[in-house]
Design an enzyme around this catalytic site. Sequence first.
Site, mmCIF file in Angstrom:
data_model
loop_
_atom_site.group_PDB
_atom_site.id
_atom_site.type_symbol
_atom_site.label_atom_id
_atom_site.label_comp_id
_atom_site.label_asym_id
_atom_site.label_seq_id
_atom_site.Cartn_x
_atom_site.Cartn_y
_atom_site.Cartn_z
ATOM 1 N N SER A 183 32.347 18.472 42.209
ATOM 2 C CA SER A 183 32.892 19.488 41.307
ATOM 3 C C SER A 183 32.006 19.606 40.054
ATOM 4 O O SER A 183 30.837 19.953 40.184
ATOM 5 C CB SER A 183 34.347 19.164 40.981
ATOM 6 O OG SER A 183 34.963 20.240 40.330
ATOM 7 N N HIS A 194 33.777 24.557 44.480
ATOM 8 C CA HIS A 194 35.071 25.175 44.847
ATOM 9 C C HIS A 194 34.806 26.636 45.246
ATOM 10 O O HIS A 194 35.528 27.550 44.828
ATOM 11 C CB HIS A 194 36.058 25.154 43.670
ATOM 12 C CG HIS A 194 36.333 23.812 43.076
ATOM 13 N ND1 HIS A 194 37.229 22.926 43.619
ATOM 14 C CD2 HIS A 194 35.823 23.191 41.984
ATOM 15 C CE1 HIS A 194 37.273 21.816 42.874
ATOM 16 N NE2 HIS A 194 36.422 21.950 41.881
ATOM 17 N N GLU A 217 35.807 40.598 39.544
ATOM 18 C CA GLU A 217 35.068 41.737 38.974
ATOM 19 C C GLU A 217 33.781 41.915 39.764
ATOM 20 O O GLU A 217 33.305 40.979 40.405
ATOM 21 C CB GLU A 217 34.661 41.448 37.517
ATOM 22 C CG GLU A 217 35.799 41.399 36.542
ATOM 23 C CD GLU A 217 35.302 41.024 35.138
ATOM 24 O OE1 GLU A 217 34.141 41.300 34.816
ATOM 25 O OE2 GLU A 217 36.091 40.437 34.401
#
Lengths: 285, 285
Positions: A144, A186, A162
């Site tokens: 991560s 992720h 977006e």
Amino acid sequence: MLQLESQLSATQMPQSTKTAILAIGGAEDKVHGREILQTFWARSGAQTAKLAIIPSASREPSIIGDRYETIFKDMGVEQLEVLDIRDRDQGRDAYYLKYVDECTGVFLTGGDQLRLCGLLAETPVMERIRDRAIQGEIALAGTSAGAAVMGHHMIGGGGSGESPNRSLVDMTMGLGLVPEVIVDQHFHNRNRMARLLSAIAMHPDRLGVGIDEDTCALFEQDGIIQVLGRGTVNIIDARDLTHTNQPHIGARDPICMNNLRLHILCHGDRYHLYERRPLSSKFNE
Amino acid sequence: MLQLESQLSATQMPQSTKTAILAIGGAEDKVHGREILQTFWARSGAQTAKLAIIPSASREPSIIGDRYETIFKDMGVEQLEVLDIRDRDQGRDAYYLKYVDECTGVFLTGGDQLRLCGLLAETPVMERIRDRAIQGEIALAGTSAGAAVMGHHMIGGGGSGESPNRSLVDMTMGLGLVPEVIVDQHFHNRNRMARLLSAIAMHPDRLGVGIDEDTCALFEQDGIIQVLGRGTVNIIDARDLTHTNQPHIGARDPICMNNLRLHILCHGDRYHLYERRPLSSKFNE
């Protein structure tokens, strides 16, 4: 042990002495097969490993440090130290420096990559870790936030939902363990394709590497990336870019890019970082 | 009118008599510049257009039909009919058939693409509309669900936030207006990259076209796709695919695909559907 052996064979794992840099997309299996963590363990020297856990990305470093300590001790590791660095002065601590000089593997936990870089970037402890990892003297894994810091350029944060655009991603400096890449973690789990595309538009010479949860991009010394785990590693290669509106655009204007190369890799797939091409995998060999 | 003229010139709009098929990613501007709707209006014959609005994708067809009727009447269209088809029998209605034989433009609203296809697929009215649109006799636009139906294969629904995998997307048959493509809409807005990748893995001969909100992929008769609007049109081309784990994988296993070509196009960019390559745009001409 039978389970472990069959996993090692399934992923064509080399000898435990072969170091590597492991970028893990977060949420790696800590309970069952533990394939990715076991691979780091094996690459660090297995039972004879001497491990450093660095939980500095986390705001709960004691808890997360303990958790990984328990996992690796379960695997039989006897020499293990949690380097609980909470201020930059500790990044020159003599004991820590001696420990990272002698260890065989370093594990960077999750948390916040800006915090991790803020505490560790350019400290003697981190410089020593980086030198040893790049030289292949130690195995290094980051999950991560610990994976996000791998590149020279780093995604510090950003958004989703977006069109790709400059304001969708905050770029800063990483720890430069694999300078050629910009890592996002992720990846499909948090819908980060648009932000990684936005990052690559700003740095088209770098290779975008988007790693799903419980998935690992394992960088070998010779530049081969091997994929482990349950999800995908997504490679965005802008080498053949023929057109972009950078740097003409404003912050929220959509980015355009022609002729990106995209590879969706999964367990057992391999890719050559320097030659920028997928290699044959178990499916088409 | 000045505003309209400058927009037409900015997007290099040809004469109003040149028909086209417009796939709109949903949430197109209905209030201000209305660039995309004005383009459809212009391609349908401007003030002399005779329009059919088909609101059948929506569960509130009267409301949505009225809304587009108001917009196009504001633009000066005098001949306009809402074909409020609510059962398949109406798809052979003699008056509707005569109307679509005489109209110059057809607009498919948003809603649910499964509902739209369920009501219209293979009805005489839809067959006539498709033939005339493909022949270039009429302009045809679809927004959101109305865009999803463009291809031979259609994304009926799906999920997000996972590695690309078969169960992430429900594939069914579309209306075949542009058979070569699989369209996804609200693309980056709803984080649909993984589901479009999953769809293309199942049909790698088709071109993936992911369209953002207030953005339009305008298909010219000669195969050139032109991009209008505020977001991006994302082209996924699997023509050079060298490796995939299809059809070996199970429903939830991650999909891998090597050597996809990805183009992120924005306002003014052009792409050749048949030659599968980006064309020079206003930026690099």
